[in-house]
Motif scaffolding. Structure first.
Motif, PDB file in Angstrom:
ATOM      1  N   ASP A   1       0.863  -1.175   0.000  1.00  0.00           N
ATOM      2  CA  ASP A   1       0.000   0.000   0.000  1.00  0.00           C
ATOM      3  C   ASP A   1       0.903   1.228   0.000  1.00  0.00           C
ATOM      4  OD1 ASP A   1      -2.383  -1.450   0.106  1.00  0.00           O
ATOM      5  OD2 ASP A   1      -2.406  -1.475   2.304  1.00  0.00           O
ATOM      6  N   LEU A   2       0.620   2.180  -0.891  1.00  0.00           N
ATOM      7  CA  LEU A   2       1.435   3.389  -0.992  1.00  0.00           C
ATOM      8  C   LEU A   2       0.539   4.627  -1.007  1.00  0.00           C
ATOM      9  CD1 LEU A   2       2.781   1.059  -3.112  1.00  0.00           C
ATOM     10  CD2 LEU A   2       4.580   2.785  -3.112  1.00  0.00           C
ATOM     11  N   TYR A   3       0.846   5.564  -0.128  1.00  0.00           N
ATOM     12  CA  TYR A   3       0.126   6.839  -0.053  1.00  0.00           C
ATOM     13  C   TYR A   3       1.105   7.947  -0.410  1.00  0.00           C
ATOM     14  CZ  TYR A   3      -2.545  10.760   1.867  1.00  0.00           C
ATOM     15  OH  TYR A   3      -3.228  11.952   2.033  1.00  0.00           O
ATOM     16  N   PHE A   4       0.768   8.750  -1.442  1.00  0.00           N
ATOM     17  CA  PHE A   4       1.653   9.795  -1.938  1.00  0.00           C
ATOM     18  C   PHE A   4       1.140  11.184  -1.586  1.00  0.00           C
ATOM     19  CE2 PHE A   4       2.105   6.170  -4.760  1.00  0.00           C
ATOM     20  CZ  PHE A   4       3.485   6.060  -4.895  1.00  0.00           C
ATOM     21  N   ASP A   5       2.058  12.055  -1.265  1.00  0.00           N
ATOM     22  CA  ASP A   5       1.758  13.476  -1.087  1.00  0.00           C
ATOM     23  C   ASP A   5       2.933  14.252  -1.653  1.00  0.00           C
ATOM     24  OD1 ASP A   5       0.499  15.796  -0.421  1.00  0.00           O
ATOM     25  OD2 ASP A   5       0.637  15.548   1.754  1.00  0.00           O
ATOM     26  N   SER A   6       2.661  15.317  -2.390  1.00  0.00           N
ATOM     27  CA  SER A   6       3.736  16.009  -3.101  1.00  0.00           C
ATOM     28  C   SER A   6       3.520  17.508  -3.103  1.00  0.00           C
ATOM     29  CB  SER A   6       3.803  15.510  -4.549  1.00  0.00           C
ATOM     30  OG  SER A   6       4.725  16.271  -5.310  1.00  0.00           O
ATOM     31  N   ASP A   7       4.634  18.243  -2.995  1.00  0.00           N
ATOM     32  CA  ASP A   7       4.576  19.685  -3.233  1.00  0.00           C
ATOM     33  C   ASP A   7       5.448  20.079  -4.429  1.00  0.00           C
ATOM     34  OD1 ASP A   7       7.082  19.398  -2.113  1.00  0.00           O
ATOM     35  OD2 ASP A   7       6.780  20.848  -0.503  1.00  0.00           O
ATOM     36  N   VAL A   8       5.836  19.088  -5.259  1.00  0.00           N
ATOM     37  CA  VAL A   8       6.525  19.394  -6.512  1.00  0.00           C
ATOM     38  C   VAL A   8       5.466  19.813  -7.531  1.00  0.00           C
ATOM     39  CG1 VAL A   8       8.036  18.552  -8.338  1.00  0.00           C
ATOM     40  CG2 VAL A   8       8.258  17.631  -6.016  1.00  0.00           C
ATOM     41  N   PRO A   9       5.543  21.032  -8.059  1.00  0.00           N
ATOM     42  CA  PRO A   9       4.536  21.449  -9.034  1.00  0.00           C
ATOM     43  C   PRO A   9       4.522  20.509 -10.244  1.00  0.00           C
ATOM     44  CG  PRO A   9       5.825  23.333  -8.283  1.00  0.00           C
ATOM     45  CD  PRO A   9       6.515  22.105  -7.767  1.00  0.00           C
ATOM     46  N   THR A  10       3.355  20.029 -10.609  1.00  0.00           N
ATOM     47  CA  THR A  10       3.241  19.140 -11.763  1.00  0.00           C
ATOM     48  C   THR A  10       3.125  19.957 -13.047  1.00  0.00           C
ATOM     49  OG1 THR A  10       0.842  19.001 -11.524  1.00  0.00           O
ATOM     50  CG2 THR A  10       2.162  17.323 -10.412  1.00  0.00           C
ATOM     51  N   GLY A  11       3.679  19.411 -14.118  1.00  0.00           N
ATOM     52  CA  GLY A  11       3.602  20.095 -15.403  1.00  0.00           C
ATOM     53  C   GLY A  11       4.472  21.327 -15.503  1.00  0.00           C
ATOM     54  N   ALA A  12       5.387  21.525 -14.535  1.00  0.00           N
ATOM     55  CA  ALA A  12       6.211  22.731 -14.507  1.00  0.00           C
ATOM     56  C   ALA A  12       7.642  22.469 -14.959  1.00  0.00           C
ATOM     57  CB  ALA A  12       6.214  23.331 -13.099  1.00  0.00           C
ATOM     58  N   GLY A  13       7.921  21.268 -15.474  1.00  0.00           N
ATOM     59  CA  GLY A  13       9.272  20.961 -15.906  1.00  0.00           C
ATOM     60  C   GLY A  13      10.239  20.786 -14.755  1.00  0.00           C
ATOM     61  N   LEU A  14       9.715  20.414 -13.564  1.00  0.00           N
ATOM     62  CA  LEU A  14      10.545  20.267 -12.371  1.00  0.00           C
ATOM     63  C   LEU A  14      10.686  18.810 -11.957  1.00  0.00           C
ATOM     64  CD1 LEU A  14       9.203  23.343 -10.368  1.00  0.00           C
ATOM     65  CD2 LEU A  14      11.186  23.216 -11.889  1.00  0.00           C
TER      66      LEU A  14
ATOM     67  N   SER B   1       8.526  16.159 -11.530  1.00  0.00           N
ATOM     68  CA  SER B   1       7.671  15.502 -10.537  1.00  0.00           C
ATOM     69  C   SER B   1       7.571  14.012 -10.796  1.00  0.00           C
ATOM     70  CB  SER B   1       6.276  16.140 -10.547  1.00  0.00           C
ATOM     71  OG  SER B   1       5.671  16.046 -11.833  1.00  0.00           O
ATOM     72  N   SER B   2       7.650  13.587 -12.055  1.00  0.00           N
ATOM     73  CA  SER B   2       7.543  12.161 -12.361  1.00  0.00           C
ATOM     74  C   SER B   2       8.750  11.391 -11.842  1.00  0.00           C
ATOM     75  CB  SER B   2       7.390  11.943 -13.874  1.00  0.00           C
ATOM     76  OG  SER B   2       8.492  12.477 -14.578  1.00  0.00           O
ATOM     77  N   ALA B   3       9.954  11.936 -12.018  1.00  0.00           N
ATOM     78  CA  ALA B   3      11.145  11.252 -11.512  1.00  0.00           C
ATOM     79  C   ALA B   3      11.140  11.210  -9.992  1.00  0.00           C
ATOM     80  CB  ALA B   3      12.404  11.952 -12.011  1.00  0.00           C
ATOM     81  N   ALA B   4      10.642  12.264  -9.350  1.00  0.00           N
ATOM     82  CA  ALA B   4      10.531  12.257  -7.890  1.00  0.00           C
ATOM     83  C   ALA B   4       9.596  11.154  -7.430  1.00  0.00           C
ATOM     84  CB  ALA B   4      10.037  13.621  -7.400  1.00  0.00           C
ATOM     85  N   LEU B   5       8.499  10.986  -8.130  1.00  0.00           N
ATOM     86  CA  LEU B   5       7.547   9.916  -7.819  1.00  0.00           C
ATOM     87  C   LEU B   5       8.211   8.552  -7.960  1.00  0.00           C
ATOM     88  CD1 LEU B   5       4.482   9.518  -7.181  1.00  0.00           C
ATOM     89  CD2 LEU B   5       4.083   9.523  -9.644  1.00  0.00           C
ATOM     90  N   GLU B   6       8.930   8.372  -9.042  1.00  0.00           N
ATOM     91  CA  GLU B   6       9.603   7.092  -9.286  1.00  0.00           C
ATOM     92  C   GLU B   6      10.675   6.800  -8.233  1.00  0.00           C
ATOM     93  OE1 GLU B   6       9.148   7.842 -14.095  1.00  0.00           O
ATOM     94  OE2 GLU B   6      11.070   8.147 -13.081  1.00  0.00           O
ATOM     95  N   CYS B   7      11.495   7.794  -7.941  1.00  0.00           N
ATOM     96  CA  CYS B   7      12.620   7.557  -7.031  1.00  0.00           C
ATOM     97  C   CYS B   7      12.159   7.351  -5.594  1.00  0.00           C
ATOM     98  CB  CYS B   7      13.622   8.698  -7.127  1.00  0.00           C
ATOM     99  SG  CYS B   7      14.518   8.706  -8.694  1.00  0.00           S
ATOM    100  N   ALA B   8      11.072   7.993  -5.194  1.00  0.00           N
ATOM    101  CA  ALA B   8      10.530   7.751  -3.856  1.00  0.00           C
ATOM    102  C   ALA B   8      10.112   6.293  -3.710  1.00  0.00           C
ATOM    103  CB  ALA B   8       9.348   8.677  -3.589  1.00  0.00           C
ATOM    104  N   VAL B   9       9.465   5.758  -4.734  1.00  0.00           N
ATOM    105  CA  VAL B   9       9.044   4.355  -4.698  1.00  0.00           C
ATOM    106  C   VAL B   9      10.253   3.432  -4.746  1.00  0.00           C
ATOM    107  CG1 VAL B   9       7.746   2.582  -5.955  1.00  0.00           C
ATOM    108  CG2 VAL B   9       6.811   4.885  -5.728  1.00  0.00           C
ATOM    109  N   ALA B  10      11.244   3.794  -5.538  1.00  0.00           N
ATOM    110  CA  ALA B  10      12.429   2.946  -5.675  1.00  0.00           C
ATOM    111  C   ALA B  10      13.187   2.823  -4.351  1.00  0.00           C
ATOM    112  CB  ALA B  10      13.346   3.511  -6.764  1.00  0.00           C
ATOM    113  N   VAL B  11      13.434   3.948  -3.674  1.00  0.00           N
ATOM    114  CA  VAL B  11      14.198   3.863  -2.418  1.00  0.00           C
ATOM    115  C   VAL B  11      13.377   3.180  -1.326  1.00  0.00           C
ATOM    116  CG1 VAL B  11      15.693   5.820  -2.929  1.00  0.00           C
ATOM    117  CG2 VAL B  11      13.561   6.206  -1.704  1.00  0.00           C
ATOM    118  N   ALA B  12      12.052   3.387  -1.347  1.00  0.00           N
ATOM    119  CA  ALA B  12      11.206   2.723  -0.353  1.00  0.00           C
ATOM    120  C   ALA B  12      11.277   1.209  -0.513  1.00  0.00           C
ATOM    121  CB  ALA B  12       9.765   3.209  -0.480  1.00  0.00           C
ATOM    122  N   ASN B  13      11.161   0.725  -1.749  1.00  0.00           N
ATOM    123  CA  ASN B  13      11.238  -0.716  -1.984  1.00  0.00           C
ATOM    124  C   ASN B  13      12.627  -1.265  -1.675  1.00  0.00           C
ATOM    125  OD1 ASN B  13       8.752  -2.172  -3.254  1.00  0.00           O
ATOM    126  ND2 ASN B  13       8.728  -0.114  -4.150  1.00  0.00           N
TER     127      ASN B  13
END
Length: 377
Positions: free
Chosen positions: A107-120, A122-134
């Motif tokens: 079970d994974l619950y996500f919360d983010s303050d990286v602006p989406t669609g802003a070229g910052l 956010s997708s890689a942050a989502l991926e890497c958070a899951v990767a280090v957690a696993n």
């Protein structure tokens, strides 16, 4: 966040992890040409609370989502099996499995303050958070750089976005107070001091509010052009074309590929010059390199937009030492290197110019070089 996890899933999480978004100071679009890049991690991050499951189900919930839970069997994960934002974390679980690592359900619950669609990123942050957690939950023998490569594979093959590895490496491997000087060919890297406040400077991020989506095909078209140019020149990648040999090489290319090659080669050179300046502690001299990089993105690569061009021009006119678009292009954010005493003035000037042009007000914030992916508790 733990309380929200329990509200959604009915039990307490095992732990909480975070991975940051990023801005790239210079080197945009050289990452998939085996070139050099120079990103920093943002203080803004994706956080994920996780608890393993024993039934092989992967359940994903985002505080920024529509309130619906994505529920899929890990055994059923395959490219195309999950859509939308959930494809990024699901893709990481898939990539770990494809690499031979047993991770099971969660079970994974996500919360983010990286602006989406802003070229910052956010997708890689989502991926890497899951990767280090696993990695941490299952005791996997993987370094942060190896996790970044798996996260890139998830985005390339599971989500279907042909990104380079810079975003994932920045999210996973940056350290506080430093920029990551990364060779994307062999992933060799060095932390370069980037403490702007010590020299009275700030990095102002200007989110133009123009939706940035590298999955819409524009990014892939530019990348394909670079790969075709390397093939015409008989090179493994455009990284292998020395700056001193650029002009003769351009005469061997179809006209439509000339500006792409010129940008990549000159941008690689700008990265090396930027690193040399930072090593010398001459942070202010980075400004003109940023502005030159934007001109190349605008005129040669043609991946900027009217809002980004206006933000750069107004920021420099108002006192920024330099400015450029950051991210994959076609919208997103601009970064400006600004003396601290002029930050407010520059922000107001850009906002006023946007209003005159009939654009939505940009979002403004200052960025410091933050830590990469890590466990919070």
């Amino acid at each position: 966040m733990r309380d929200e996890f329990e509200r959604v899933f009915g039990a307490a999480p095992t732990g909480v992890w975070a991975a940051p978004g990023r801005v790239n100071l210079i080197g945009e679009h050289t990452d998939y040409n085996d070139g050099f890049v120079l990103p920093i991690a943002l203080p803004h991050a994706v956080k994920v609370a996780v608890a393993p499951r024993t039934d092989g189900r992967l359940r994903l919930y985002s505080a920024q989502g529509d309130g619906r839970l994505t529920d899929v069997a890990v055994a059923d994960l395959a490219p195309g099996a999950v859509a939308g934002w959930a494809s990024y974390p699901a893709g990481v679980v898939w990539a770990l499995g494809e690499a031979g690592h047993r991770v099971g359900g969660a079970d994974l619950y996500f919360d983010s303050d990286v602006p989406t669609g802003a070229g910052l990123s956010s997708s890689a942050a989502l991926e890497c958070a899951v990767a280090v957690a696993n990695r941490d939950l299952h005791g996997l023998p993987l370094s942060n750089a190896e996790l970044a490569k798996l996260a890139q594979r998830a985005e390339n093959e599971f989500v279907g976005v042909p990104c380079g590895v810079m975003d994932q490496m920045a999210s996973a491997c940056c350290t506080g107070g430093a920029a990551l000087f990364l060779d994307t060919r062999d992933l060799s890297r060095r932390q370069v001091p980037f403490r702007l406040a010590e020299q009275g400077l700030e990095l102002l991020v200007i989110d133009t509010r123009v939706k940035h989506d590298i999955g819409d095909g524009s990014y892939a078209a530019v990348r394909n052009g670079c790969e075709r140019a390397a093939e015409v020149l008989g090179l493994p990648a455009l990284r292998d074309l020395p700056a001193a040999e650029l002009e003769p090489a351009l005469t061997r290319l179809p006209a439509e590929l000339v500006p792409l090659v010129r940008h990549v080669v000159t941008e690689n050179d700008r990265v090396l010059r930027a690193v040399a300046l930072l090593d010398q502690g001459d942070f202010a001299a980075l400004g003109p390199i940023l502005t030159a990089g934007h001109a190349s993105l605008r005129d040669d690569f043609r991946v900027s937009c009217a809002e980004s061009d206006l933000a750069v021009a107004e920021a420099v006119t108002a006192g920024a030492l330099g400015a450029r678009q950051t991210g994959g292009g076609f919208g997103g954010s601009v970064i400006a290197l600004v003396p601290q005493e002029l930050t407010e003035q520059v922000g107001k000037a850009v906002t006023a110019a946007f209003r005159v042009a009939g654009y939505s007000d940009p979002a403004l914030f200052t960025a410091t070089a933050a830590e990469g992916a890590r466990r919070l508790g």
